[in-house]
Design a protein around this motif. Structure first.
Motif, PDB file in Angstrom:
ATOM      1  N   GLN A  12       1.023  -1.284  -0.088  1.00 44.71           N
ATOM      2  CA  GLN A  12       0.071   0.097   0.052  1.00 44.71           C
ATOM      3  C   GLN A  12       0.785   1.314  -0.153  1.00 44.71           C
ATOM      4  OE1 GLN A  12      -2.066  -1.282   3.330  1.00 44.71           O
ATOM      5  NE2 GLN A  12      -3.679  -2.173   2.254  1.00 44.71           N
ATOM      6  N   PHE A  13       2.045   1.069   0.621  1.00 44.97           N
ATOM      7  CA  PHE A  13       2.828   2.085   0.560  1.00 44.97           C
ATOM      8  C   PHE A  13       3.292   2.624  -0.965  1.00 44.97           C
ATOM      9  CE2 PHE A  13       4.539   0.304   4.586  1.00 44.97           C
ATOM     10  CZ  PHE A  13       3.180   0.722   5.377  1.00 44.97           C
ATOM     11  N   ILE A  14       3.470   1.539  -1.718  1.00 44.80           N
ATOM     12  CA  ILE A  14       3.939   1.819  -3.060  1.00 44.80           C
ATOM     13  C   ILE A  14       2.715   2.577  -3.750  1.00 44.80           C
ATOM     14  CG2 ILE A  14       4.470   0.568  -4.925  1.00 44.80           C
ATOM     15  CD1 ILE A  14       5.680  -1.886  -3.180  1.00 44.80           C
ATOM     16  N   LYS A  15       1.618   1.831  -3.477  1.00 45.62           N
ATOM     17  CA  LYS A  15       0.373   2.309  -4.410  1.00 45.62           C
ATOM     18  C   LYS A  15       0.076   4.002  -4.040  1.00 45.62           C
ATOM     19  CE  LYS A  15      -0.994  -2.424  -4.493  1.00 45.62           C
ATOM     20  NZ  LYS A  15      -1.655  -3.316  -3.793  1.00 45.62           N
ATOM     21  N   ALA A  16       0.007   4.033  -2.630  1.00 41.99           N
ATOM     22  CA  ALA A  16      -0.174   5.436  -2.173  1.00 41.99           C
ATOM     23  C   ALA A  16       0.969   6.542  -2.591  1.00 41.99           C
ATOM     24  CB  ALA A  16      -0.260   5.401  -0.735  1.00 41.99           C
ATOM     25  N   GLY A  17       1.973   5.726  -2.683  1.00 39.70           N
ATOM     26  CA  GLY A  17       3.344   6.860  -3.106  1.00 39.70           C
ATOM     27  C   GLY A  17       2.782   7.397  -4.630  1.00 39.70           C
ATOM     28  N   VAL A  18       2.141   6.770  -5.508  1.00 42.34           N
ATOM     29  CA  VAL A  18       1.858   7.216  -6.711  1.00 42.34           C
ATOM     30  C   VAL A  18       0.730   8.235  -6.779  1.00 42.34           C
ATOM     31  CG1 VAL A  18       0.666   6.489  -8.918  1.00 42.34           C
ATOM     32  CG2 VAL A  18       2.626   5.060  -7.857  1.00 42.34           C
ATOM     33  N   VAL A  19      -0.190   7.710  -5.785  1.00 37.27           N
ATOM     34  CA  VAL A  19      -1.460   8.670  -5.799  1.00 37.27           C
ATOM     35  C   VAL A  19      -1.311  10.132  -4.999  1.00 37.27           C
ATOM     36  CG1 VAL A  19      -4.031   8.737  -5.208  1.00 37.27           C
ATOM     37  CG2 VAL A  19      -2.867   6.878  -6.361  1.00 37.27           C
ATOM     38  N   SER A  20      -0.720   9.754  -3.808  1.00 33.86           N
ATOM     39  CA  SER A  20      -0.618  11.076  -2.997  1.00 33.86           C
ATOM     40  C   SER A  20       0.450  11.870  -3.422  1.00 33.86           C
ATOM     41  CB  SER A  20      -0.051  10.636  -1.569  1.00 33.86           C
ATOM     42  OG  SER A  20       1.471  10.064  -1.500  1.00 33.86           O
ATOM     43  N   LYS A  21       1.436  11.763  -4.394  1.00 34.35           N
ATOM     44  CA  LYS A  21       2.211  12.648  -5.002  1.00 34.35           C
ATOM     45  C   LYS A  21       1.306  13.540  -5.968  1.00 34.35           C
ATOM     46  CE  LYS A  21       6.292  10.949  -5.590  1.00 34.35           C
ATOM     47  NZ  LYS A  21       6.813   9.696  -5.849  1.00 34.35           N
ATOM     48  N   LEU A  22       0.473  13.090  -6.594  1.00 37.32           N
ATOM     49  CA  LEU A  22      -0.298  13.716  -7.644  1.00 37.32           C
ATOM     50  C   LEU A  22      -1.286  14.650  -6.853  1.00 37.32           C
ATOM     51  CD1 LEU A  22      -0.999  10.843 -10.130  1.00 37.32           C
ATOM     52  CD2 LEU A  22       0.532  12.769 -10.504  1.00 37.32           C
ATOM     53  N   PHE A  23      -2.028  14.013  -5.622  1.00 39.13           N
ATOM     54  CA  PHE A  23      -2.800  15.003  -4.788  1.00 39.13           C
ATOM     55  C   PHE A  23      -2.026  16.193  -4.312  1.00 39.13           C
ATOM     56  CE2 PHE A  23      -5.815  11.415  -3.907  1.00 39.13           C
ATOM     57  CZ  PHE A  23      -6.972  11.830  -4.818  1.00 39.13           C
ATOM     58  N   ARG A  24      -0.859  15.955  -4.023  1.00 40.89           N
ATOM     59  CA  ARG A  24      -0.063  17.189  -3.386  1.00 40.89           C
ATOM     60  C   ARG A  24       0.263  18.052  -4.516  1.00 40.89           C
ATOM     61  NH1 ARG A  24       4.806  14.487  -1.577  1.00 40.89           N
ATOM     62  NH2 ARG A  24       3.850  12.346  -1.599  1.00 40.89           N
ATOM     63  N   ARG A  25       0.050  17.988  -5.648  1.00 38.48           N
ATOM     64  CA  ARG A  25       0.147  18.886  -6.662  1.00 38.48           C
ATOM     65  C   ARG A  25      -0.888  19.859  -6.812  1.00 38.48           C
ATOM     66  NH1 ARG A  25       2.353  15.287 -11.580  1.00 38.48           N
ATOM     67  NH2 ARG A  25       4.238  14.677 -10.774  1.00 38.48           N
ATOM     68  N   GLU A  26      -2.326  19.573  -6.208  1.00 34.22           N
ATOM     69  CA  GLU A  26      -3.553  20.249  -6.418  1.00 34.22           C
ATOM     70  C   GLU A  26      -3.440  21.021  -5.212  1.00 34.22           C
ATOM     71  OE1 GLU A  26      -5.458  19.454  -8.934  1.00 34.22           O
ATOM     72  OE2 GLU A  26      -4.256  17.936  -9.811  1.00 34.22           O
ATOM     73  N   GLN A  27      -3.559  22.489  -5.667  1.00 32.63           N
ATOM     74  CA  GLN A  27      -3.720  23.428  -4.662  1.00 32.63           C
ATOM     75  C   GLN A  27      -5.290  23.233  -3.776  1.00 32.63           C
ATOM     76  OE1 GLN A  27      -1.928  26.435  -4.373  1.00 32.63           O
ATOM     77  NE2 GLN A  27      -0.608  25.702  -5.713  1.00 32.63           N
ATOM     78  N   SER A  28      -6.230  22.716  -4.446  1.00 35.36           N
ATOM     79  CA  SER A  28      -7.737  22.894  -3.723  1.00 35.36           C
ATOM     80  C   SER A  28      -7.812  21.436  -2.789  1.00 35.36           C
ATOM     81  CB  SER A  28      -8.641  22.771  -4.771  1.00 35.36           C
ATOM     82  OG  SER A  28      -8.591  21.476  -5.742  1.00 35.36           O
ATOM     83  N   ILE A  29      -6.675  20.572  -2.825  1.00 37.09           N
ATOM     84  CA  ILE A  29      -6.958  19.367  -2.216  1.00 37.09           C
ATOM     85  C   ILE A  29      -6.114  19.250  -1.001  1.00 37.09           C
ATOM     86  CG2 ILE A  29      -6.559  16.818  -2.244  1.00 37.09           C
ATOM     87  CD1 ILE A  29      -7.646  17.140  -5.296  1.00 37.09           C
ATOM     88  N   THR A  30      -6.223  18.989   0.171  1.00 33.42           N
ATOM     89  CA  THR A  30      -5.606  18.671   1.308  1.00 33.42           C
ATOM     90  C   THR A  30      -5.567  17.256   1.484  1.00 33.42           C
ATOM     91  OG1 THR A  30      -6.482  20.393   2.505  1.00 33.42           O
ATOM     92  CG2 THR A  30      -5.476  18.787   3.822  1.00 33.42           C
ATOM     93  N   ASP A  31      -4.245  16.491   1.500  1.00 37.28           N
ATOM     94  CA  ASP A  31      -4.120  15.065   1.248  1.00 37.28           C
ATOM     95  C   ASP A  31      -3.451  14.644   2.841  1.00 37.28           C
ATOM     96  OD1 ASP A  31      -4.027  12.532   0.114  1.00 37.28           O
ATOM     97  OD2 ASP A  31      -1.891  12.612   0.094  1.00 37.28           O
ATOM     98  N   ILE A  32      -4.335  13.770   3.556  1.00 41.04           N
ATOM     99  CA  ILE A  32      -3.640  13.178   5.002  1.00 41.04           C
ATOM    100  C   ILE A  32      -3.564  11.882   4.706  1.00 41.04           C
ATOM    101  CG2 ILE A  32      -4.533  12.908   7.290  1.00 41.04           C
ATOM    102  CD1 ILE A  32      -6.462  15.436   6.859  1.00 41.04           C
ATOM    103  N   ILE A  33      -2.247  11.156   5.326  1.00 38.63           N
ATOM    104  CA  ILE A  33      -2.294   9.778   5.391  1.00 38.63           C
ATOM    105  C   ILE A  33      -2.281   9.293   6.710  1.00 38.63           C
ATOM    106  CG2 ILE A  33      -0.422   8.215   4.985  1.00 38.63           C
ATOM    107  CD1 ILE A  33       0.540  10.081   2.686  1.00 38.63           C
ATOM    108  N   LEU A  34      -3.116   8.295   6.772  1.00 44.73           N
ATOM    109  CA  LEU A  34      -2.996   7.620   7.876  1.00 44.73           C
ATOM    110  C   LEU A  34      -2.484   6.081   7.774  1.00 44.73           C
ATOM    111  CD1 LEU A  34      -6.234   7.096  10.444  1.00 44.73           C
ATOM    112  CD2 LEU A  34      -4.954   5.133   9.508  1.00 44.73           C
ATOM    113  N   HIS A  35      -1.516   5.972   8.721  1.00 40.73           N
ATOM    114  CA  HIS A  35      -0.888   4.530   8.746  1.00 40.73           C
ATOM    115  C   HIS A  35      -1.339   3.886   9.859  1.00 40.73           C
ATOM    116  CE1 HIS A  35       2.161   1.473   8.820  1.00 40.73           C
ATOM    117  NE2 HIS A  35       3.206   2.261   8.428  1.00 40.73           N
ATOM    118  N   THR A  36      -1.893   2.611   9.616  1.00 45.58           N
ATOM    119  CA  THR A  36      -2.463   1.809  10.730  1.00 45.58           C
ATOM    120  C   THR A  36      -1.558   1.121  11.519  1.00 45.58           C
ATOM    121  OG1 THR A  36      -2.530  -0.398   9.378  1.00 45.58           O
ATOM    122  CG2 THR A  36      -4.660   1.348   9.479  1.00 45.58           C
ATOM    123  N   GLY A  37      -0.389   0.990  10.998  1.00 41.66           N
ATOM    124  CA  GLY A  37       0.918   0.482  11.668  1.00 41.66           C
ATOM    125  C   GLY A  37       0.803  -1.083  11.663  1.00 41.66           C
TER     126      GLY A  37
END
Ligand code: UD1
Length: 348
Positions: A12-37
């Motif tokens: 999941q870290f690999i998959k979220a790596g792709v998607v969260s990088k793109l979300f972080r480029r968007e001004q109108s979006i706040t991207d929060i990551i929760l790790h269950t541990g």
């Protein structure tokens, strides 16, 4: 718009790596990551965040190991608390782990929209915890992003077509991007002294928790014609103490994502019970032998790129001699799955 991504285990870290990088480029979006541990060892977790430049999770529930019931219950309780506090517009869950099902269940009960990335995969083996997690998550999510057309067809059969979208596979995006980065960053000789080798991984509960099956796998590896390099999952490491094997088998600690890509690129063949590694082998045109009785990734079976052999020693040895017969079809999208997912969510 606020997005909360839930991750917990290595793939999941690999998959979220792709998607969260793109979300972080968007001004109108706040991207929060929760790790269950769920995964907590440094080489099962932190190293992936560092290498893939994923921001440190805002929340880590530190759930750790436990029975499925306990692990999932602790996640549910912790995720619910964060969702009530953060009130995200969307929750994103990935794949088929206990973190996936806990995230989708907690969010759907709070009427928060859930998107499932890597939806529509089925092994048709309900003894696998992952199969239960996939079925449950697909049926309670609002939007399903399918990596292949086969996955879309399976979702249609379960009455989920209206919520399904073909995105392609974010793991394909990731391999396209990181295969060169891996070569720039690492040298093979610093990871292994081997030059001609097979790469193997074993971690599925169905293989590790049955001593006979685990012994069969190591007996088969012992009789292969090349050294076998095994970056071993901690679950399996604890269980191989009574297993016999030859010295052509080289067991090492789990490696990082980029190190794995490099090991894969330089290997002759792959032996695995991992879903992700079957696909990565296919993307990098390495023949694969799947140490299970079924695969969710049926596209990889075409033209002998992948064989399903279970834990049968003779079959493993027989199929290890085969070579793929033809070129591959492109079934996993155009390498822009992440962009399609982010665009969909942005305009929702
Ligand atoms: C989980 C997923 C599986 C995924 C895999 C990737 C579920 C049901 N399974 O399996 O779908 O393919 O992650 O790796 O969610 N352990 C450690 N250190 C760690 C993590 C685990 O020592 O950092 C050991 C613990 O003893 C634990 C065992 O491994 O009990 C299994 O871990 P768990 O998270 O339950 O499942 P995985 O086998 O990793």
């Amino acid at each position: 718009m606020k997005i909360l991504e839930i991750v917990g285990a290595r793939p999941q870290f690999i998959k979220a790596g792709v998607v969260s990088k793109l979300f972080r480029r968007e001004q109108s979006i706040t991207d929060i990551i929760l790790h269950t541990g769920q995964h907590y060892d440094e080489n099962m977790s932190k190293i992936f965040f560092d290498e893939l430049e994923i921001p440190k999770p805002s929340y880590n529930l530190n759930v750790g190991s436990g029975t499925h019931g306990k692990q999932t219950a602790l996640m549910l309780e912790g995720i619910e608390k964060v969702l009530i506090e953060e009130k995200p517009d969307w929750v994103l869950v990935y794949g088929d782990t206990n973190s996936t099902v806990a995230g989708s269940l907690a969010a759907s009960k709070l009427h928060i929209k859930v998107a499932h990335i890597e939806a529509g995969l089925r092994s048709f083996n309900r003894e696998m915890p992952e199969e239960i997690n996939r079925i449950t998550t697909d049926h309670i999510s609002d939007v399903l992003f399918a990596p292949t057309i086969n996955a879309i067809n399976l979702l249609e059969k379960e009455g989920l077509k209206n919520r399904s979208h073909f995105s392609g596979d974010v793991m394909f995006d990731s391999v396209l991007h990181y295969q060169n980065v891996a070569e720039e960053k690492y040298k093979l000789k610093n990871i292994t002294s081997l030059e001609n080798y097979y790469l193997a991984t074993v971690h599925r509960q169905e293989n590790t928790d049955d001593k006979n099956k685990l012994q069969n796998l190591f007996t088969a590896f012992s009789n292969l014609d090349l050294p076998v390099l095994i970056p071993l999952h901690p679950r399996t490491k604890k269980l191989i103490t009574n297993i016999k094997f030859n010295d052509n088998i080289k067991v090492i600690d789990p490696v990082s994502y980029l190190e794995m890509l490099l090991l894969l690129k330089n290997s002759k063949k792959v032996f695995t019970d991992s879903g992700g590694l079957q696909k990565e082998a296919y993307f990098l045109k390495k023949p694969c032998i799947t140490l299970r009785n079924e695969t969710e990734w049926i596209e990889t079976l075409e033209n002998n790129w992948n064989f399903i052999v279970g834990t049968d020693v003779d079959l493993i040895l027989e199929k290890s001699k085969e070579q793929p017969s033809e070129n591959q079809k492109n079934s996993f999208g155009d390498g822009k799955a992440g962009e399609k997912i982010v665009n969909f969510i942005k305009h929702s």
